[in-house]
Scaffold this active site. Structure first.
Site, PDB file in Angstrom:
ATOM      1  CG  HIS A  40      -1.787  -1.085   1.479  1.00  0.00           C
ATOM      2  ND1 HIS A  40      -2.931  -1.261   0.758  1.00  0.00           N
ATOM      3  CD2 HIS A  40      -1.751  -2.110   2.378  1.00  0.00           C
ATOM      4  CE1 HIS A  40      -3.579  -2.336   1.192  1.00  0.00           C
ATOM      5  NE2 HIS A  40      -2.879  -2.868   2.173  1.00  0.00           N
TER       6      HIS A  40
HETATM    7  C1  BDR Z   1      -2.908   0.987   5.382  1.00  0.00           C
HETATM    8  O1  BDR Z   1      -3.161   0.549   6.712  1.00  0.00           O
HETATM    9  C2  BDR Z   1      -1.976   0.099   7.306  1.00  0.00           C
HETATM   10  O2  BDR Z   1      -2.188  -1.107   7.960  1.00  0.00           O
HETATM   11  C3  BDR Z   1      -0.931   0.043   6.219  1.00  0.00           C
HETATM   12  O3  BDR Z   1       0.340   0.395   6.741  1.00  0.00           O
HETATM   13  C4  BDR Z   1      -1.409   1.024   5.192  1.00  0.00           C
HETATM   14  O4  BDR Z   1      -0.940   2.327   5.463  1.00  0.00           O
HETATM   15  C5  BDR Z   1      -3.662   0.068   4.417  1.00  0.00           C
HETATM   16  O5  BDR Z   1      -5.017   0.075   4.705  1.00  0.00           O
END
Ligand code: BDR
Ligand code: CA
Length: 309
Positions: free
Chosen positions: A236
């Site tokens: 992500h």
């Molecule tokens: C986001 O949530 C976190 O768990 C990850 O680091 C990312 O920024 C994805 O939904």
């Protein structure tokens, strides 16, 4: 010239990779931390540990310990109790430069006219900075967020973790009037997943950073696959860095995006107006597609640039 960024994060496995990439592809003016994947003391320790590991001298400033209005909620099911479960944890030798990330963000933006904010955790620090110093909105070069979704959520059917964890902060940021607000939501980041083959490539590159990253991914991939029946785990947060450094590999559409702060089933949802005839200001460039092959090449090339063990 490399873009100059402040990376606002809650490491976090994918935050770790974003920091590793940002250290090579941008000039990191500072790292600010926020409560999110883990409590603030851990996300700050993790940021310091990562900066040490990759030899990044940028200052680390700790920020908000909890969201604006809600109690703090974390993501141990994805990132473990420490936020960075998996690898053997190195000792942290550095300390945070300050516990006032918001002041650091404001002062850095006021001193420089080309700063990108790259928030990859809940948006609490950024919202506080906007509230305390509204002039920064017009001064930044842009804001590149990982958060939200123009589609399904992850924590709930409609909400993505970073926005869900502090929806009130997210609403402030989306409504602030930033000239350039880029959104790498789940609809995009799910196109940028990694699997066992990527972990094998990192082990083959065989430097201290890629081996650490491979250990991180063993944990992150396994915990993700347990919850999602075997899908690739999305990288992500690196998408928010790549959107600044390599915008040509993305497809963007200007949209009106509102954050739901009160819905019974939709709190934390980013409501993206895709009708094309709305009369609200287009406040956000939503990312819809990424050239995955090119993005993966950039990721692996960047990881190769760390020196051999
Ligand atoms: C986001 O949530 C976190 O768990 C990850 O680091 C990312 O920024 C994805 O939904
Ligand atoms: Ca994150």
């Amino acid at each position: 010239m490399k873009p100059r960024i402040i990376i606002d994060c809650d490491p976090g496995h994918d935050d770790a990779i974003a920091i590793m990439m940002a250290a090579r592809l941008t000039e990191v003016l500072g790292i600010t931390t926020v409560s999110g994947n883990a409590p603030l003391d851990l996300t700050t320790d993790n940021a310091l540990l990562l900066a040490d590991l990759i030899g990044l001298e940028a200052e680390v400033h700790a920020g908000a310990e909890k969201p604006l209005l809600l109690p703090a909620r974390h993501a141990a099911e994805a990132h473990g109790k420490t936020g960075l479960d998996g690898p053997v944890r190195p000792d942290v030798t550095r300390s945070a430069t300050s516990f006032d990330a918001v002041r650091f963000i404001i002062e850095t933006i006021r001193k420089n006219d080309d700063v990108w904010l790259v928030p990859i955790g809940p948006l609490t620090n950024i919202a506080l900075a906007v509230q305390q110093a509204p002039d920064i909105v017009k001064r930044v070069a842009g804001v590149s967020i990982m958060g939200g979704s123009a589609g399904a959520g992850n924590v709930t059917p409609t909400a993505e973790f970073n926005v869900w964890a502090d929806p009130h902060a997210a609403a402030i940021v989306f409504n602030a009037g930033f000239e350039t607000l880029l959104m790498a939501g789940l609809n995009l980041t799910h196109q940028f997943g990694i699997d066992e083959a990527t972990i094998a490539s990192l082990r083959e590159i065989n430097n201290s950073v890629t081996l650490f990253a491979a250990d991180l991914f063993e944990f992150y991939l396994a915990s993700y696959q347990k919850r999602t029946r075997g899908q690739r785990v999305p990288l992500h947060d690196p998408c928010a860095v790549l959107a600044v450094t390599h915008p040509e590999i993305f497809t963007f559409e200007s949209r009106t995006v509102h954050v739901e702060t009160e819905g019974k089933h939709t709190t934390g949802m980013t409501v993206v107006d895709e009708r094309g005839w709305g009369d609200q200001p287009l406040n956000c460039k939503v990312e819809y597609a990424i050239d995955r092959d090119r993005g993966m090449d950039i990721f692996l090339e960047t990881m190769c640039s760390y020196t051999a063990k």
